[in-house]
Design an enzyme around this catalytic site. Structure first.
Site, PDB file in Angstrom:
ATOM      1  N   VAL A  56      -9.316   4.676  -0.490  1.00 25.22           N
ATOM      2  CA  VAL A  56     -10.157   5.876  -0.615  1.00 25.22           C
ATOM      3  C   VAL A  56     -11.335   5.778   0.345  1.00 25.22           C
ATOM      4  O   VAL A  56     -11.691   6.731   1.027  1.00 25.22           O
ATOM      5  CB  VAL A  56     -10.653   6.021  -2.075  1.00 25.22           C
ATOM      6  N   CYS A  57     -11.938   4.592   0.411  1.00 21.81           N
ATOM      7  CA  CYS A  57     -13.164   4.426   1.192  1.00 21.81           C
ATOM      8  C   CYS A  57     -12.990   4.890   2.642  1.00 21.81           C
ATOM      9  O   CYS A  57     -13.699   5.762   3.117  1.00 21.81           O
ATOM     10  CB  CYS A  57     -13.605   2.972   1.141  1.00 21.81           C
TER      11      CYS A  57
ATOM     12  N   GLY B  96      -6.821   0.991   3.994  1.00 22.09           N
ATOM     13  CA  GLY B  96      -8.219   1.434   3.998  1.00 22.09           C
ATOM     14  C   GLY B  96      -8.619   2.114   2.702  1.00 22.09           C
ATOM     15  O   GLY B  96      -9.803   2.249   2.404  1.00 22.09           O
TER      16      GLY B  96
ATOM     17  N   ILE C 105     -21.674  11.289  -5.665  1.00 23.49           N
ATOM     18  CA  ILE C 105     -20.757  11.997  -4.756  1.00 23.49           C
ATOM     19  C   ILE C 105     -21.127  13.477  -4.693  1.00 23.49           C
ATOM     20  O   ILE C 105     -21.146  14.096  -3.621  1.00 23.49           O
ATOM     21  CB  ILE C 105     -19.285  11.761  -5.186  1.00 23.49           C
TER      22      ILE C 105
ATOM     23  N   HIS D 105     -43.344  -3.497  13.851  1.00 22.28           N
ATOM     24  CA  HIS D 105     -44.063  -2.222  13.882  1.00 22.28           C
ATOM     25  C   HIS D 105     -43.727  -1.457  15.152  1.00 22.28           C
ATOM     26  O   HIS D 105     -43.612  -2.073  16.214  1.00 22.28           O
ATOM     27  CB  HIS D 105     -45.584  -2.488  13.861  1.00 22.28           C
TER      28      HIS D 105
ATOM     29  N   GLY E 289     -16.324  12.661 -12.007  1.00 21.05           N
ATOM     30  CA  GLY E 289     -16.051  11.256 -12.302  1.00 21.05           C
ATOM     31  C   GLY E 289     -14.674  10.822 -11.836  1.00 21.05           C
ATOM     32  O   GLY E 289     -13.871  11.630 -11.351  1.00 21.05           O
TER      33      GLY E 289
ATOM     34  N   ALA F 154       3.803   0.138  -5.658  1.00 19.31           N
ATOM     35  CA  ALA F 154       4.365  -1.035  -6.328  1.00 19.31           C
ATOM     36  C   ALA F 154       4.267  -0.902  -7.838  1.00 19.31           C
ATOM     37  O   ALA F 154       3.382  -0.208  -8.357  1.00 19.31           O
ATOM     38  CB  ALA F 154       3.590  -2.272  -5.878  1.00 19.31           C
TER      39      ALA F 154
ATOM     40  N   LYS G  90     -19.491  10.165   5.574  1.00 16.91           N
ATOM     41  CA  LYS G  90     -20.654   9.807   6.415  1.00 16.91           C
ATOM     42  C   LYS G  90     -20.503  10.375   7.820  1.00 16.91           C
ATOM     43  O   LYS G  90     -21.494  10.707   8.480  1.00 16.91           O
ATOM     44  CB  LYS G  90     -20.860   8.291   6.469  1.00 16.91           C
TER      45      LYS G  90
ATOM     46  N   GLU H 229       0.849  -1.196   0.000  1.00 14.52           N
ATOM     47  CA  GLU H 229       0.000   0.000   0.000  1.00 14.52           C
ATOM     48  C   GLU H 229       0.886   1.250   0.000  1.00 14.52           C
ATOM     49  O   GLU H 229       1.764   1.397   0.842  1.00 14.52           O
ATOM     50  CB  GLU H 229      -0.942  -0.010   1.217  1.00 14.52           C
TER      51      GLU H 229
HETATM   52  P1  FAD Z   1      -9.317   2.197  -3.187  1.00 14.42           P
HETATM   53  O1  FAD Z   1     -10.156   2.312  -1.996  1.00 14.42           O
HETATM   54  O2  FAD Z   1      -9.113   3.385  -4.033  1.00 14.42           O
HETATM   55  O3  FAD Z   1      -7.920   1.654  -2.699  1.00 14.42           O
HETATM   56  C1  FAD Z   1      -6.851   1.528  -3.576  1.00 14.42           C
HETATM   57  C2  FAD Z   1      -5.575   1.662  -2.795  1.00 14.42           C
HETATM   58  O4  FAD Z   1      -4.493   1.312  -3.636  1.00 14.42           O
HETATM   59  C3  FAD Z   1      -5.301   3.087  -2.318  1.00 14.42           C
HETATM   60  O5  FAD Z   1      -5.119   3.088  -0.932  1.00 14.42           O
HETATM   61  C4  FAD Z   1      -4.033   3.497  -3.054  1.00 14.42           C
HETATM   62  O6  FAD Z   1      -3.182   4.287  -2.248  1.00 14.42           O
HETATM   63  C5  FAD Z   1      -3.413   2.159  -3.353  1.00 14.42           C
HETATM   64  N1  FAD Z   1      -2.541   2.154  -4.525  1.00 14.42           N
HETATM   65  C6  FAD Z   1      -2.783   2.673  -5.750  1.00 14.42           C
HETATM   66  N2  FAD Z   1      -1.785   2.400  -6.588  1.00 14.42           N
HETATM   67  C7  FAD Z   1      -0.884   1.686  -5.873  1.00 14.42           C
HETATM   68  C8  FAD Z   1       0.363   1.107  -6.182  1.00 14.42           C
HETATM   69  N3  FAD Z   1       0.889   1.175  -7.406  1.00 14.42           N
HETATM   70  N4  FAD Z   1       1.042   0.486  -5.195  1.00 14.42           N
HETATM   71  C9  FAD Z   1       0.530   0.400  -3.930  1.00 14.42           C
HETATM   72  N5  FAD Z   1      -0.648   0.927  -3.595  1.00 14.42           N
HETATM   73  C10 FAD Z   1      -1.356   1.547  -4.560  1.00 14.42           C
HETATM   74  N6  FAD Z   1     -18.452   3.638  -1.927  1.00 14.42           N
HETATM   75  C11 FAD Z   1     -19.427   3.056  -1.213  1.00 14.42           C
HETATM   76  O7  FAD Z   1     -19.683   1.858  -1.387  1.00 14.42           O
HETATM   77  N7  FAD Z   1     -20.141   3.745  -0.277  1.00 14.42           N
HETATM   78  C12 FAD Z   1     -19.916   5.063  -0.051  1.00 14.42           C
HETATM   79  O8  FAD Z   1     -20.581   5.663   0.787  1.00 14.42           O
HETATM   80  C13 FAD Z   1     -18.904   5.717  -0.797  1.00 14.42           C
HETATM   81  N8  FAD Z   1     -18.639   7.016  -0.596  1.00 14.42           N
HETATM   82  C14 FAD Z   1     -17.641   7.611  -1.304  1.00 14.42           C
HETATM   83  C15 FAD Z   1     -17.395   8.967  -1.112  1.00 14.42           C
HETATM   84  C16 FAD Z   1     -16.382   9.588  -1.817  1.00 14.42           C
HETATM   85  C17 FAD Z   1     -16.124  11.060  -1.589  1.00 14.42           C
HETATM   86  C18 FAD Z   1     -15.596   8.843  -2.734  1.00 14.42           C
HETATM   87  C19 FAD Z   1     -14.475   9.507  -3.503  1.00 14.42           C
HETATM   88  C20 FAD Z   1     -15.851   7.509  -2.951  1.00 14.42           C
HETATM   89  C21 FAD Z   1     -16.872   6.879  -2.245  1.00 14.42           C
HETATM   90  N9  FAD Z   1     -17.160   5.536  -2.441  1.00 14.42           N
HETATM   91  C22 FAD Z   1     -18.167   4.947  -1.734  1.00 14.42           C
HETATM   92  C23 FAD Z   1     -16.404   4.718  -3.407  1.00 14.42           C
HETATM   93  C24 FAD Z   1     -15.375   3.856  -2.668  1.00 14.42           C
HETATM   94  O9  FAD Z   1     -14.532   4.683  -1.900  1.00 14.42           O
HETATM   95  C25 FAD Z   1     -14.577   3.069  -3.660  1.00 14.42           C
HETATM   96  O10 FAD Z   1     -15.458   2.348  -4.494  1.00 14.42           O
HETATM   97  C26 FAD Z   1     -13.657   2.073  -2.969  1.00 14.42           C
HETATM   98  O11 FAD Z   1     -12.758   2.746  -2.118  1.00 14.42           O
HETATM   99  C27 FAD Z   1     -12.896   1.247  -3.993  1.00 14.42           C
HETATM  100  O12 FAD Z   1     -12.083   0.346  -3.317  1.00 14.42           O
HETATM  101  P2  FAD Z   1     -10.741  -0.207  -3.999  1.00 14.42           P
HETATM  102  O13 FAD Z   1     -10.165  -1.126  -2.997  1.00 14.42           O
HETATM  103  O14 FAD Z   1     -11.022  -0.671  -5.350  1.00 14.42           O
HETATM  104  O15 FAD Z   1      -9.814   1.077  -4.176  1.00 14.42           O
END
Ligand code: FAD
Length: 461
Positions: free
Chosen positions: A40-41, A38, A185, A437, A267, A116, A50, A33
């Site tokens: 983006v989520c 954790g 969003i 209810h 987007g 990575a 939230k 990582e």
């Molecule tokens: P991510 O959570 O993006 O995790 C990817 C990780 O990979 C990151 O930590 C990044 O640092 C790491 N990474 C990237 N490239 C590399 C690399 N080359 N080497 C090592 N590490 C790397 N979804 C919901 O279901 N409910 C919600 O309420 C919701 N609210 C949201 C609100 C906002 C403002 C945003 C922006 C998104 C929201 N989402 C929500 C969407 C949700 O956050 C994403 O769908 C989810 O985080 C995707 O998970 P993921 O594991 O695919 O990627």
């Protein structure tokens, strides 16, 4: 050089879940990582938004307290303490991230800190280290899209425009905010800032916000947001930005709007950097995978936002379980039509399956039934009567093929529909299921009664 069974790249709800599952299934796992566990989520998306929305809801409710028989007393005033609101958000995020770090540790997973890149289908480079594995699971998520609009990048650099991560870290509350985009969003941020007292304007290119949702849902939400003072300008084509001013065209006429902050919510795009050497097959949404999440390169799997099917945390986690299990020989699949989506607006939205329009287009003999919150006791008691449930069913067997809920707890209520649809439930099953209810969940049962015959608590002519 350390060797693993599986290297997971990315520690979001896709990656960390895949790592834990793979470890539970007996594999030796490395998790890489570049930022915080954790993804983006937990750090910039689901959880911080939230947490802030909870503060906004509390503030909104407190402003209405007298209508609930609670007087604030002489001289009492309610105000937003932005610094403390942000502090609470950070502490909730840190607590959850810390919890996930412990989970990863206790599952015996080796964590590598750094970005990575893949040298080949079995070799990964992190910082100065090279590690190898039989299988790789890519879970690198997505990042904000910055379209080619004149002045957008410059206004971002100058701090007039923020993305969602910037919006959850603002140092002060803006008095006015323009939101570019009308997706999920964007609507959550419009809800947040509007409820806290910021004057919000949404600029949306198409003729409606939340274009992919059932028409009844998107129209109800649009009307409700407007009734709370959110200005929604549809059919707005962005032309350029200059500092804090956005220029746009509506019906060929140029307009402009100046605000304290502009939120760009136009987007997201998949993170593919570092994996060029793998030559993965990609399409316009992201990495192409089969139904077990294996990419075009054997032994390399991809999950979550980087595949772009449904950019949702629970989808990333569900795909993580599929990928980890597939590597261990179990061949499960996800039915994406049975995945719920939520909007944490006030009232909330929870949807699953076909909208009425999509079901008709797919050729079903469609039946629908709606039940409003105005006829529900718990909603009346809570003073939250905006909303409804709409059940879309296939008339042939009564199978439920879509459920759309607008209600204060819709994001929790939609789970009932998800279970029902997973079990291929019918309107008859839901109607005969005894619901507690007084609860908002009764509207689901009432709508099912309406689909079968007539609801009890509504006059259906
Ligand atoms: P991510 O959570 O993006 O995790 C990817 C990780 O990979 C990151 O930590 C990044 O640092 C790491 N990474 C990237 N490239 C590399 C690399 N080359 N080497 C090592 N590490 C790397 N979804 C919901 O279901 N409910 C919600 O309420 C919701 N609210 C949201 C609100 C906002 C403002 C945003 C922006 C998104 C929201 N989402 C929500 C969407 C949700 O956050 C994403 O769908 C989810 O985080 C995707 O998970 P993921 O594991 O695919 O990627």
């Amino acid at each position: 050089m350390k060797n693993y069974d599986i290297i997971v790249i990315g520690g979001g709800p896709g990656g960390y879940v895949a790592a834990i599952k793979a470890s539970q299934l007996g594999s030796k796992v490395a998790l890489v990582e570049g930022d915080r566990i954790g993804g983006v989520c937990l750090n910039y998306g689901c959880i911080p938004t939230k947490t802030l929305l909870k503060s906004a809801k509390l503030y909104e409710d407190m402003l209405k307290s007298e209508s609930f028989g609670i007087d604030l007393g002489d001289g009492a005033s309610i105000s937003v303490n932005w610094k403390n609101l942000m502090k609470r958000k950070t502490s909730v995020v840190d607590k959850i991230v810390g919890g996930v770090e412990q989970l990863v540790k206790h599952n015996g997973i080796d964590v590598y800190k750094g970005y990575a890149s893949a040298l080949d289908a079995h070799t990964v480079k992190v910082n100065d280290e090279t590690i190898t594995a039989k299988n790789i699971i890519l879970a690198t998520g997505s990042t904000v899209m910055v379209p080619d609009v004149i002045g957008l990048k410059e206004s971002m650099t100058a701090g007039f425009v923020v993305d969602s991560t910037g919006a959850i870290n603002l140092e002060t509350q803006p008095k006015t905010m323009t939101i570019l985009g009308g997706g999920v969003i964007a609507i959550e941020f419009a809800t947040l800032f509007n409820s806290l007292g910021t004057e919000v304007t949404i600029l949306q290119r198409s003729d409606e916000i939340l274009k992919n949702l059932d028409a009844d849902v998107r129209r109800t939400l649009q009307r409700h947001l407007e009734s709370k003072g959110v200005k929604i300008i549809t059919g707005a084509q962005l032309t350029r930005l200059d500092g804090g001013t956005v220029y746009y065209q509506v019906a060929g006429k140029e307009e402009s709007i100046l605000s304290d902050k502009i939120l760009s919510s136009l987007g997201r795009v998949p993170n593919l950097k570092g994996f060029e050497s793998l030559n993965l097959k990609v399409d316009k949404r992201g990495v192409v995978v089969d139904q077990h999440m294996e990419t075009s390169v054997k032994g390399v799997y991809a999950i979550g936002d980087m595949c772009g099917k449904m950019m949702l945390a629970h989808v990333a986690s569900a795909e993580a379980l599929i990928a980890a299990s597939a590597i261990h020989g179990s061949k499960e699949v996800i039915d994406y039509n049975k995945v719920p989506s939520c909007i944490y607006s006030f009232p909330e939205v929870g949807v699953i399956g076909y909208s009425e329009e999509a079901a008709i287009e797919a050729g079903y003999d469609v039946g629908t039934s709606m039940f409003p919150l105005t006829a529900n006791g718990k909603a009346m008691a809570e003073g939250e009567t905006t909303g409804f449930v709409k059940i879309v069913h296939d008339k042939k067997y009564g199978e439920v093929i879509g459920v759309h809920i607008v209600a204060s707890h819709a994001t929790d209520m939609i789970a009932e529909a998800a279970v029902s649809m997973e079990l291929e439930g019918t309107i008859y099953d839901i109607a005969k299921t005894v619901h507690p209810h007084p609860t908002l969940s009764e509207i689901v049962m009432e709508a099912a009664h309406g689909a079968v015959d007539k609801p009890i608590h509504m006059i259906k002519r």
